[in-house]
Design a protein around this motif. Sequence first.
Motif, PDB file in Angstrom:
ATOM      1  N   ARG A  19      11.213  -3.534   7.823  1.00 17.53           N
ATOM      2  CA  ARG A  19       9.889  -3.896   8.147  1.00 17.53           C
ATOM      3  C   ARG A  19       9.110  -2.452   8.061  1.00 17.53           C
ATOM      4  NH1 ARG A  19       7.532  -6.561  13.578  1.00 17.53           N
ATOM      5  NH2 ARG A  19       5.352  -5.945  13.221  1.00 17.53           N
ATOM      6  N   PRO A  20       8.039  -2.366   7.075  1.00 16.93           N
ATOM      7  CA  PRO A  20       7.400  -1.051   6.986  1.00 16.93           C
ATOM      8  C   PRO A  20       6.979  -0.507   8.245  1.00 16.93           C
ATOM      9  CG  PRO A  20       6.304  -2.898   5.629  1.00 16.93           C
ATOM     10  CD  PRO A  20       7.370  -3.433   6.273  1.00 16.93           C
ATOM     11  N   THR A  21       7.013   0.771   8.841  1.00 17.38           N
ATOM     12  CA  THR A  21       6.549   1.398  10.096  1.00 17.38           C
ATOM     13  C   THR A  21       5.857   2.501   9.782  1.00 17.38           C
ATOM     14  OG1 THR A  21       8.509   2.961   9.671  1.00 17.38           O
ATOM     15  CG2 THR A  21       8.860   0.900  10.587  1.00 17.38           C
ATOM     16  N   LEU A  22       5.227   3.319  10.511  1.00 14.54           N
ATOM     17  CA  LEU A  22       4.439   4.412  10.411  1.00 14.54           C
ATOM     18  C   LEU A  22       5.180   5.534   9.627  1.00 14.54           C
ATOM     19  CD1 LEU A  22       3.159   4.717  14.231  1.00 14.54           C
ATOM     20  CD2 LEU A  22       1.809   3.985  12.027  1.00 14.54           C
ATOM     21  N   LYS A  23       6.525   5.614   9.773  1.00 11.54           N
ATOM     22  CA  LYS A  23       7.268   6.539   8.934  1.00 11.54           C
ATOM     23  C   LYS A  23       7.122   6.057   7.461  1.00 11.54           C
ATOM     24  CE  LYS A  23      11.845   8.416   8.785  1.00 11.54           C
ATOM     25  NZ  LYS A  23      13.055   8.588   9.320  1.00 11.54           N
ATOM     26  N   THR A  24       7.296   4.851   7.038  1.00 11.32           N
ATOM     27  CA  THR A  24       6.901   4.542   5.646  1.00 11.32           C
ATOM     28  C   THR A  24       5.677   4.988   5.195  1.00 11.32           C
ATOM     29  OG1 THR A  24       8.230   2.510   6.106  1.00 11.32           O
ATOM     30  CG2 THR A  24       7.105   2.391   4.318  1.00 11.32           C
ATOM     31  N   ILE A  25       4.597   4.538   5.997  1.00  9.19           N
ATOM     32  CA  ILE A  25       3.326   5.107   5.476  1.00  9.19           C
ATOM     33  C   ILE A  25       3.080   6.617   5.368  1.00  9.19           C
ATOM     34  CG2 ILE A  25       0.911   4.842   6.002  1.00  9.19           C
ATOM     35  CD1 ILE A  25       1.125   2.294   7.661  1.00  9.19           C
ATOM     36  N   ALA A  26       3.474   7.350   6.162  1.00  8.41           N
ATOM     37  CA  ALA A  26       3.809   8.902   6.259  1.00  8.41           C
ATOM     38  C   ALA A  26       4.393   9.449   5.250  1.00  8.41           C
ATOM     39  CB  ALA A  26       4.292   9.430   7.574  1.00  8.41           C
ATOM     40  N   PHE A  27       5.397   8.857   4.722  1.00  6.30           N
ATOM     41  CA  PHE A  27       6.032   9.396   3.669  1.00  6.30           C
ATOM     42  C   PHE A  27       5.432   9.050   2.361  1.00  6.30           C
ATOM     43  CE2 PHE A  27       9.006   8.133  -0.040  1.00  6.30           C
ATOM     44  CZ  PHE A  27       9.672   9.126  -0.174  1.00  6.30           C
ATOM     45  N   MET A  28       4.738   7.688   2.213  1.00 10.41           N
ATOM     46  CA  MET A  28       3.826   7.358   0.943  1.00 10.41           C
ATOM     47  C   MET A  28       2.615   8.090   0.942  1.00 10.41           C
ATOM     48  SD  MET A  28       4.709   3.296   0.862  1.00 10.41           S
ATOM     49  CE  MET A  28       3.885   2.972  -0.800  1.00 10.41           C
ATOM     50  N   THR A  29       2.008   8.726   2.116  1.00  6.63           N
ATOM     51  CA  THR A  29       0.855   9.464   1.954  1.00  6.63           C
ATOM     52  C   THR A  29       1.068  10.811   1.845  1.00  6.63           C
ATOM     53  OG1 THR A  29       0.742   9.122   4.289  1.00  6.63           O
ATOM     54  CG2 THR A  29      -0.316   7.437   3.028  1.00  6.63           C
ATOM     55  N   GLY A  30       2.382  11.469   2.258  1.00  6.46           N
ATOM     56  CA  GLY A  30       2.439  12.722   2.638  1.00  6.46           C
ATOM     57  C   GLY A  30       1.800  13.087   3.861  1.00  6.46           C
ATOM     58  N   LEU A  31       1.511  12.369   4.866  1.00 10.44           N
ATOM     59  CA  LEU A  31       1.004  12.753   5.986  1.00 10.44           C
ATOM     60  C   LEU A  31       1.924  12.968   6.977  1.00 10.44           C
ATOM     61  CD1 LEU A  31      -2.337  10.738   5.780  1.00 10.44           C
ATOM     62  CD2 LEU A  31      -2.083  13.295   5.531  1.00 10.44           C
ATOM     63  N   GLY A  32       1.543  13.491   8.207  1.00  6.31           N
ATOM     64  CA  GLY A  32       2.590  13.355   9.259  1.00  6.31           C
ATOM     65  C   GLY A  32       2.537  11.892  10.099  1.00  6.31           C
ATOM     66  N   ILE A  33       3.473  11.605  10.681  1.00  4.00           N
ATOM     67  CA  ILE A  33       3.524  10.173  11.693  1.00  4.00           C
ATOM     68  C   ILE A  33       2.238  10.102  12.465  1.00  4.00           C
ATOM     69  CG2 ILE A  33       4.678   8.430  13.118  1.00  4.00           C
ATOM     70  CD1 ILE A  33       7.267   9.610  11.711  1.00  4.00           C
ATOM     71  N   ARG A  53      -7.392   6.077   2.932  1.00  9.39           N
ATOM     72  CA  ARG A  53      -6.059   6.215   2.305  1.00  9.39           C
ATOM     73  C   ARG A  53      -4.947   5.673   3.241  1.00  9.39           C
ATOM     74  NH1 ARG A  53      -2.563  11.088   1.429  1.00  9.39           N
ATOM     75  NH2 ARG A  53      -4.226  12.257   2.469  1.00  9.39           N
ATOM     76  N   VAL A  54      -4.872   5.821   4.482  1.00 14.17           N
ATOM     77  CA  VAL A  54      -3.910   5.440   5.190  1.00 14.17           C
ATOM     78  C   VAL A  54      -3.989   3.926   5.266  1.00 14.17           C
ATOM     79  CG1 VAL A  54      -2.801   5.416   7.669  1.00 14.17           C
ATOM     80  CG2 VAL A  54      -3.711   7.312   6.585  1.00 14.17           C
ATOM     81  N   ARG A  55      -5.309   3.179   5.648  1.00 11.84           N
ATOM     82  CA  ARG A  55      -5.478   2.164   5.673  1.00 11.84           C
ATOM     83  C   ARG A  55      -4.824   1.178   4.198  1.00 11.84           C
ATOM     84  NH1 ARG A  55     -11.174   2.731   8.468  1.00 11.84           N
ATOM     85  NH2 ARG A  55     -10.478   3.027  10.610  1.00 11.84           N
ATOM     86  N   LEU A  56      -5.430   1.535   3.156  1.00 12.62           N
ATOM     87  CA  LEU A  56      -5.059   1.153   2.019  1.00 12.62           C
ATOM     88  C   LEU A  56      -3.629   1.087   1.702  1.00 12.62           C
ATOM     89  CD1 LEU A  56      -5.981   0.006  -0.700  1.00 12.62           C
ATOM     90  CD2 LEU A  56      -6.008   2.147  -1.478  1.00 12.62           C
ATOM     91  N   VAL A  57      -2.775   1.939   2.248  1.00 10.98           N
ATOM     92  CA  VAL A  57      -1.378   2.102   1.923  1.00 10.98           C
ATOM     93  C   VAL A  57      -0.595   1.120   3.087  1.00 10.98           C
ATOM     94  CG1 VAL A  57       0.661   3.351   2.181  1.00 10.98           C
ATOM     95  CG2 VAL A  57      -1.016   4.329   0.927  1.00 10.98           C
ATOM     96  N   ALA A  58      -1.347   1.053   4.256  1.00  8.14           N
ATOM     97  CA  ALA A  58      -0.786   0.097   5.220  1.00  8.14           C
ATOM     98  C   ALA A  58      -0.790  -1.102   4.816  1.00  8.14           C
ATOM     99  CB  ALA A  58      -1.458   0.354   6.644  1.00  8.14           C
ATOM    100  N   LYS A  59      -2.130  -1.644   4.070  1.00 10.03           N
ATOM    101  CA  LYS A  59      -2.584  -2.890   3.482  1.00 10.03           C
ATOM    102  C   LYS A  59      -1.386  -3.143   2.610  1.00 10.03           C
ATOM    103  CE  LYS A  59      -6.106  -6.008   2.072  1.00 10.03           C
ATOM    104  NZ  LYS A  59      -7.501  -6.039   1.788  1.00 10.03           N
ATOM    105  N   GLN A  60      -1.174  -2.426   1.647  1.00 10.95           N
ATOM    106  CA  GLN A  60      -0.157  -2.635   0.352  1.00 10.95           C
ATOM    107  C   GLN A  60       1.061  -2.908   0.757  1.00 10.95           C
ATOM    108  OE1 GLN A  60      -1.309   1.204  -1.846  1.00 10.95           O
ATOM    109  NE2 GLN A  60      -2.576  -0.079  -3.031  1.00 10.95           N
ATOM    110  N   VAL A  61       1.682  -2.224   1.776  1.00 13.18           N
ATOM    111  CA  VAL A  61       3.129  -2.187   2.122  1.00 13.18           C
ATOM    112  C   VAL A  61       3.319  -3.419   3.376  1.00 13.18           C
ATOM    113  CG1 VAL A  61       3.448   0.073   1.677  1.00 13.18           C
ATOM    114  CG2 VAL A  61       2.900  -0.349   4.138  1.00 13.18           C
TER     115      VAL A  61
END
Length: 342
Positions: A19-33, A53-61
């Motif tokens: 299941r996608p986590t905050l770590k998944t989004i952090a990896f995909m955006t290059g940001l810290g958790i 950017r974070v919300r878009l990636v969160a929605k995509q995954v």
Amino acid sequence: MDEKTKSRQAPAPSSLQERPTLKTIAFMTGLGITTVSRALKDAPDIGAETKERVRLVAKQVGYQPNRAGVRLRTGKTNVISLVLSLEEEVMGLTSPIVVGISEVLASTPYHLVITPYRFSKDALAPVRYVLDTGAADGVIISRTEPKDPRVELMMERNFPFATHGRTDMGLVHPYHDFDNEGFAYEAVRRLAKLGRKRIVLLQPPPNLTFHRHMRKGFDAGIRDFGVEAVAFNSVDLDNSLVEIRASFETLMRSDDAPDGIVSGSGAGSIALIAGLEAVGKKLSQDVDMVSKVPSDFLSWLRPEVITMNEDIRHAGRELARAVIGRIAGLPAEELQSLSQAR
């Protein structure tokens, strides 16, 4: 085994299996958790571009916060419980009210959970369950009574809630309601203007608050416009459509047959029309009807019926805003609304 074979047999990255986590989004955006977490919470120190950017990636995954984890950290469930009787589906209320609530919750962390019950059973039980188990942060209830034990219990527990309908308990609480008094008064006025003299009301069950409101408007209209009320107490809106049709057919065969009808629901109106036509009478000729409806379906089927719309979807939006406002600590008197018929 060569490297190519090893590569084919190597496990897929955990991000694709789990299941996608905050770590998944952090990896995909290059940001810290921490940054990702604060962006999803709309923290004021995070820039708008980063949040988007974070919300878009969160929605995509397909990221969804882990409710158990949220509850452990914050004591909240991010759940709103809508307590609905199963009979309300027959009246065409469930779908639009759910849509309206969902439209408001979509831009919040909250999720909607429907808690069904039968009004013939203990209506207090589902509310007590939510309060005792902490299954939700707020509750929305319908079918309010003048002295409603559910409202009394939630106020005693200081639990956030909103009601679809008002009470008469001297307690200030959030609600959204429809002006049933105004509807019934205007319905009688229109029938009187059409020359109808003997008018009947298909009314709500007497234990509900909106029975009082609708009856008050109907009786005032009867008095003010000089027409006669025809008694019709053998059934109400809680009876089945078969029972409503049979009872109205009996009335139409009697010497007390009305020439005007005020109906408190669109579904009930269909049963009334069936009873009317069973005795050879016709709408807009022998009898005129004004009906409250939640949608346009009755006008499509029988354009002769004068319809007045209760926007249930709007009610859902208002109720969602009210319960969220109460969770946020807004005063109850600021979270009350009343809609008019269209």
